[in-house]
Design an enzyme around this catalytic site. Structure first.
Site, PDB file in Angstrom:
ATOM      1  N   GLU A   8      -5.824  -4.713  10.542  1.00  0.00           N
ATOM      2  CA  GLU A   8      -4.406  -3.595  10.913  1.00  0.00           C
ATOM      3  C   GLU A   8      -5.085  -2.978  12.125  1.00  0.00           C
ATOM      4  OE1 GLU A   8      -2.639  -2.347   7.017  1.00  0.00           O
ATOM      5  OE2 GLU A   8      -4.289  -1.271   6.990  1.00  0.00           O
TER       6      GLU A   8
ATOM      7  N   HIS B   7      -9.707   1.184   4.656  1.00  0.00           N
ATOM      8  CA  HIS B   7      -8.359   1.327   5.506  1.00  0.00           C
ATOM      9  C   HIS B   7      -8.663   2.437   6.665  1.00  0.00           C
ATOM     10  CE1 HIS B   7      -4.352   2.735   6.403  1.00  0.00           C
ATOM     11  NE2 HIS B   7      -3.970   1.559   5.846  1.00  0.00           N
TER      12      HIS B   7
ATOM     13  N   SER C  77       3.119  -2.211  10.236  1.00  0.00           N
ATOM     14  CA  SER C  77       4.626  -2.325  10.536  1.00  0.00           C
ATOM     15  C   SER C  77       5.135  -3.710  10.194  1.00  0.00           C
ATOM     16  CB  SER C  77       4.866  -1.690  12.079  1.00  0.00           C
ATOM     17  OG  SER C  77       4.655  -0.396  12.345  1.00  0.00           O
TER      18      SER C  77
ATOM     19  N   GLY D  81       2.510   2.240  10.906  1.00  0.00           N
ATOM     20  CA  GLY D  81       3.472   3.406  10.511  1.00  0.00           C
ATOM     21  C   GLY D  81       4.154   3.611  11.698  1.00  0.00           C
TER      22      GLY D  81
ATOM     23  N   GLY E 241       4.882   1.243   4.570  1.00  0.00           N
ATOM     24  CA  GLY E 241       6.236   1.682   4.331  1.00  0.00           C
ATOM     25  C   GLY E 241       7.228   0.734   3.859  1.00  0.00           C
TER      26      GLY E 241
ATOM     27  N   GLU F  40      -6.988   5.001   7.639  1.00  0.00           N
ATOM     28  CA  GLU F  40      -6.924   6.487   7.293  1.00  0.00           C
ATOM     29  C   GLU F  40      -7.954   7.035   6.424  1.00  0.00           C
ATOM     30  OE1 GLU F  40      -2.761   5.393   5.360  1.00  0.00           O
ATOM     31  OE2 GLU F  40      -1.953   5.209   7.608  1.00  0.00           O
TER      32      GLU F  40
ATOM     33  N   ASN G  50       0.755  -1.187   0.138  1.00  0.00           N
ATOM     34  CA  ASN G  50       0.067   0.198   0.017  1.00  0.00           C
ATOM     35  C   ASN G  50       0.989   1.264  -0.016  1.00  0.00           C
ATOM     36  OD1 ASN G  50      -1.831   2.045   0.463  1.00  0.00           O
ATOM     37  ND2 ASN G  50      -2.337   1.397   2.616  1.00  0.00           N
ATOM     38  N   TRP G  51       1.089   1.883  -1.210  1.00  0.00           N
ATOM     39  CA  TRP G  51       1.948   3.050  -1.400  1.00  0.00           C
ATOM     40  C   TRP G  51       1.341   4.186  -0.678  1.00  0.00           C
ATOM     41  CZ3 TRP G  51       5.357   3.492  -6.306  1.00  0.00           C
ATOM     42  CH2 TRP G  51       6.289   2.572  -6.330  1.00  0.00           C
ATOM     43  N   LYS G  52       0.041   4.254  -0.165  1.00  0.00           N
ATOM     44  CA  LYS G  52      -0.560   5.556   0.064  1.00  0.00           C
ATOM     45  C   LYS G  52      -0.151   6.656  -0.746  1.00  0.00           C
ATOM     46  CE  LYS G  52      -0.301   3.433   4.529  1.00  0.00           C
ATOM     47  NZ  LYS G  52      -0.134   3.418   6.298  1.00  0.00           N
TER      48      LYS G  52
END
Ligand code: PGA
Length: 252
Positions: free
Chosen positions: A165, A95, A210, A171, A232, A97, A9-11
């Site tokens: 998650e 997600h 993570s 992160g 990440g 976010e 997931n590159w966000k």
């Protein structure tokens, strides 16, 4: 055997110059012909070029969210039809976010997942408790509610995947422990089984938060962990393929 998946997931990261990372992951996937699904969910701006970069190699491209509707007056939004049109084959929905920063409720997440299914995209439906919810102790109830409200009422085998998650692990470098992961994945597995019967027993459950090459082995050894959603560490081909390799060793 349940499908095993490593999904990046590159966000909101990635410019055209970063397509070289995608090319490297595609080269890895081609060499190793993995018995697992390796996928990258890049920003929508890159999907078209990324699909051309991958060019027939076994790396799946995906989006990071889709609108519940196929088209309409929704400035800035992207539909599942548009993602599919670019060659995406999966999409992340729910997600944390998006749930937190965009107010996407489980009811919206379900509609997004249904839109993905209408267009042949595999939805990866995310759930996870906050730090406060874990500390308060009611985190399994939070997960139950998110799962029950975010997944289709009726579904077949491999219709979607779930990603667990924990928000506090995303992160932060603070990965959940194997026993914490085992508890929640076992809980999600029994919910899926209750709702979907045999199909629920076959639905992949990914862990996210993570994940790194160093901790991937201990995570993949947990029962009911069928892969990972990687933030990440998916931005660089070296770390992402290292995680995929750990999963592959366990799948073969
Ligand atoms: P992280 O992100 O691997 O950077 O913790 C995971 C995610 O948000 O999907």
């Amino acid at each position: 055997m349940r499908r095993r998946m490593i999904v990046g997931n590159w966000k909101m990261h990635g410019l055209r110059r970063d397509l070289q990372e995608i090319d490297q992951v595609a080269a890895y996937a081609e060499n190793r012909c993995p018995a697992i699904d390796v996928a990258l969910c890049v920003p929508a701006t890159l999907i078209g070029e990324a699909v051309r970069t991958v060019a027939g190699r076994p790396l799946v491209m995906g989006g990071q969210v889709c609108h519940p509707q196929d088209s309409g007056a929704h400035t800035g939004d992207i539909s599942a039809a548009m993602l599919a049109d670019l060659g995406a084959r999966l999409v992340i929905v729910g997600h944390s976010e998006r749930r937190l920063a965009h107010g996407e409720t489980s009811e919206v997440v379900l509609r997004q997942a249904m839109a993905a299914l209408r267009h042949g995209l595999l939805p990866i439906i995310c759930v996870g408790e906050s730090d406060a919810q874990r500390r308060a102790g009611g985190y399994l109830a939070v997960i139950s509610e998110q799962v029950a409200q975010s997944i289709p009422r009726e579904f077949g085998e491999n219709a979607f995947a779930i990603a667990y998650e924990p928000v506090w692990a995303i992160g932060t470098g603070q990965v959940a422990t194997p026993s914490q992961i085992a508890e929640v994945h076992g809980h999600i597995r029994s919910l899926l089984h209750e709702i979907g019967g045999d199909a629920g027993a076959m639905t992949p459950i990914l862990y996210g938060g993570s994940v790194s090459p160093a901790n991937a082995g201990s995570i993949f050894d947990v029962p009911d962990v069928d892969g990972a959603l990687v933030g990440g560490a998916s931005l660089k081909a070296a770390s992402f393929t290292a995680i995929s390799e750990v999963a592959l060793e366990r799948a073969t």
